[in-house]
Scaffold this active site. Structure first.
Site, PDB file in Angstrom:
ATOM      1  N   HIS A  98      58.958  18.934  37.127  1.00 35.07           N
ATOM      2  CA  HIS A  98      57.579  18.447  37.031  1.00 35.07           C
ATOM      3  C   HIS A  98      56.596  19.545  36.618  1.00 35.07           C
ATOM      4  O   HIS A  98      55.485  19.249  36.179  1.00 35.07           O
ATOM      5  CB  HIS A  98      57.145  17.771  38.342  1.00 35.07           C
ATOM      6  CG  HIS A  98      56.816  18.715  39.456  1.00 35.07           C
ATOM      7  ND1 HIS A  98      57.682  18.975  40.499  1.00 35.07           N
ATOM      8  CD2 HIS A  98      55.706  19.458  39.711  1.00 35.07           C
ATOM      9  CE1 HIS A  98      57.116  19.834  41.340  1.00 35.07           C
ATOM     10  NE2 HIS A  98      55.920  20.137  40.889  1.00 35.07           N
ATOM     11  N   ASP A 128      64.598  17.057  39.959  1.00 38.74           N
ATOM     12  CA  ASP A 128      63.377  17.829  39.694  1.00 38.74           C
ATOM     13  C   ASP A 128      63.686  19.304  39.445  1.00 38.74           C
ATOM     14  O   ASP A 128      63.013  20.199  39.946  1.00 38.74           O
ATOM     15  CB  ASP A 128      62.375  17.687  40.844  1.00 38.74           C
ATOM     16  CG  ASP A 128      60.959  18.120  40.441  1.00 38.74           C
ATOM     17  OD1 ASP A 128      60.687  18.176  39.225  1.00 38.74           O
ATOM     18  OD2 ASP A 128      60.143  18.416  41.324  1.00 38.74           O
ATOM     19  N   SER A 203      55.096  25.308  43.236  1.00 38.55           N
ATOM     20  CA  SER A 203      56.237  24.538  42.751  1.00 38.55           C
ATOM     21  C   SER A 203      57.098  25.370  41.815  1.00 38.55           C
ATOM     22  O   SER A 203      56.603  25.981  40.872  1.00 38.55           O
ATOM     23  CB  SER A 203      55.756  23.280  42.016  1.00 38.55           C
ATOM     24  OG  SER A 203      55.208  22.358  42.912  1.00 38.55           O
TER      25      SER A 203
END
Length: 443
Positions: A98, A128, A203
């Protein structure tokens, strides 16, 4: 603070570190510090800046249908994230999918200040994970993988990343829980939960242990307005490593398939079946001629461990199997008819068409089946819809053939699952009904 207390704390901390590093000294007394460890591993964590263009979505159905047309408008975007160098010689970097989704430009910034454009080697939407590569003129530092299956609740953790674009930031905490799932963040969920402070921009960054080894890739937080409240989640290192090896070997994920349908071991189910365990993956159904069927698994069995590591839930089993490649041989500990057995299973692959042999429920109340070879319209057949079910409320009816999600064509259930996982905003099912195309808006 009493010097005696400082000395005792330094002795306690020294027992936690396996690397040789001199502790700091204050007033002649040893004071524990993570500084030597951070200095060693921080060059392996990078800042990521992305830019690109994405299609514009609205909540209005008419606008959505316009979006599905060939002249769909786009909007420029930019974003920030983190990554971890896992191969210094070849310049490989792991991050979240992402973080780099739809990016036309991926800029990697090292702690030294050097910057490089990265290319995407491969990616996996369901977990992911994305693998990037840079051609660095400077020597790189890579982080080694820990065995995340050996983690325990209470183990110390350190998170390194780029929160809010501030630059490299270090926080610490412990492992709060293991095997977290059901968060609806991704299709495959088996997260490490930690209370180390993680925020937007972290992230793709590193979650490490006190030996400086990678135990997970930070991927999500649970908190209002995207802020840290001490509940963060990371993808386990073993899962990341398995997926990375597939991307390097095949250029794609060739996901292994066990060939079962199942659920969690609830107290009620354990009592009904006379089970001595309250964890594991309960098998409802075994697909004929699947890997599970060939290995001797049966409906009613409970899988409690894979390759010697306990399985807490069906979701955890699914995530672990989903990170292994087709053809991989695994060992399963199983309770079968009140007897504990160890079975060896060679995972099947999507090419085996195992999913097509047994109907699979994706939408609650709808039973789906891949279209047969030679069928005029390729997609996913809706072969039954239960009355007053969620599927009926959505507008699905028996005889529908799902052929696309938004503009992504789907030819089988696996592609349907992947497309639904990738759809983050408004989702439209393109359906052939009575030989005419229609759209059903899911949200």
């Amino acid at each position: 603070m009493p010097l005696r207390f400082l000395f005792l704390m330094s002795m306690l901390c020294a027992s936690l570190f396996s690397y040789a590093a001199l502790p700091l000294t204050v007033g002649g007394d040893n004071v524990p510090s993570l500084a030597p460890l951070i200095k060693k591993v921080s060059p392996a964590v990078v800042d990521i800046s992305v830019s690109g263009a994405s299609k514009v979505l609205t909540k209005d159905a008419k606008d959505l249908l316009k979006f599905l047309g060939p002249n769909a408008p786009t909007q420029a975007f930019s974003g920030l994230g983190s990554g971890v160098i896992v191969d210094a010689e070849k310049g490989y970097i792991i991050t979240n999918y992402h973080v780099i989704k739809n990016a036309n430009s991926i800029l990697i910034k090292l702690i030294s200040g050097h910057q490089y454009q990265a290319k995407v080697v491969g990616q996996d939407i369901q977990s992911d994970i994305a693998l990037l590569q840079i051609d660095s003129k400077q020597p790189l530092v890579a982080m080694t993988f820990a065995n995340s299956d050996k983690l325990q609740v209470g183990d110390f953790t350190i998170a390194i990343g780029n929160p809010f674009g501030l630059g490299q930031t270090v926080t610490s905490g412990i492992v709060s829980a293991l095997g977290r799932s059901g968060l609806n963040l991704q299709n495959l969920e088996n997260y490490i939960q930690t209370d180390a402070a993680i925020n937007s921009g972290n992230s793709g960054g590193a979650l490490i242990n006190l030996q400086g080894q990678l135990i997970g890739i930070n991927t999500a937080i649970l908190g209002p307005n995207g802020g840290n409240i001490g509940i963060a989640f990371a993808i386990p290192a073993n899962m990341v490593k398995n997926l990375m090896q597939q991307l390097l070997e095949f250029g794609e994920i060739r996901r292994g398939i066990l060939g079962i349908k199942g659920g969690e071991v609830t107290p009620e189910l354990a009592q009904s079946f006379g089970l001595d365990v309250n964890y594991g993956a309960f098998i409802y159904q075994v697909t004929p001629d699947s890997a599970a069927d060939k290995a001797g698994l049966k409906a009613g069995d409970v899988i409690t461990a894979i390759n010697g590591t306990n399985i807490k839930s069906f979701a955890a089993l699914r995530a672990k199997i989903g990170s292994l490649s087709a053809g991989k041989e695994i060992s399963l500990k199983v309770i079968q008819e009140e007897e504990v057995k160890t079975l060896t299973v060679t995972l099947g692959g999507e090419g085996d068409n195992l999913q097509a042999k047994t109907p699979v429920i994706i939408f609650e109340g709808a039973t789906l089946k891949d279209t047969d070879e030679g069928q005029v319209t390729a997609g996913v057949n809706v072969i039954n819809v239960e009355k007053e079910s969620e599927a009926e409320r959505l507008g699905l009816i028996k005889g529908d053939v799902i052929i696309a999600v938004n503009r992504t064509q789907v030819k089988n259930q696996q592609q349907l699952i992947t497309a639904l996982a990738e759809s983050k905003m408004v989702t439209a099912l393109n359906i052939m009904r009575n030989n005419r195309p229609i759209y059903i808006i899911l949200n």
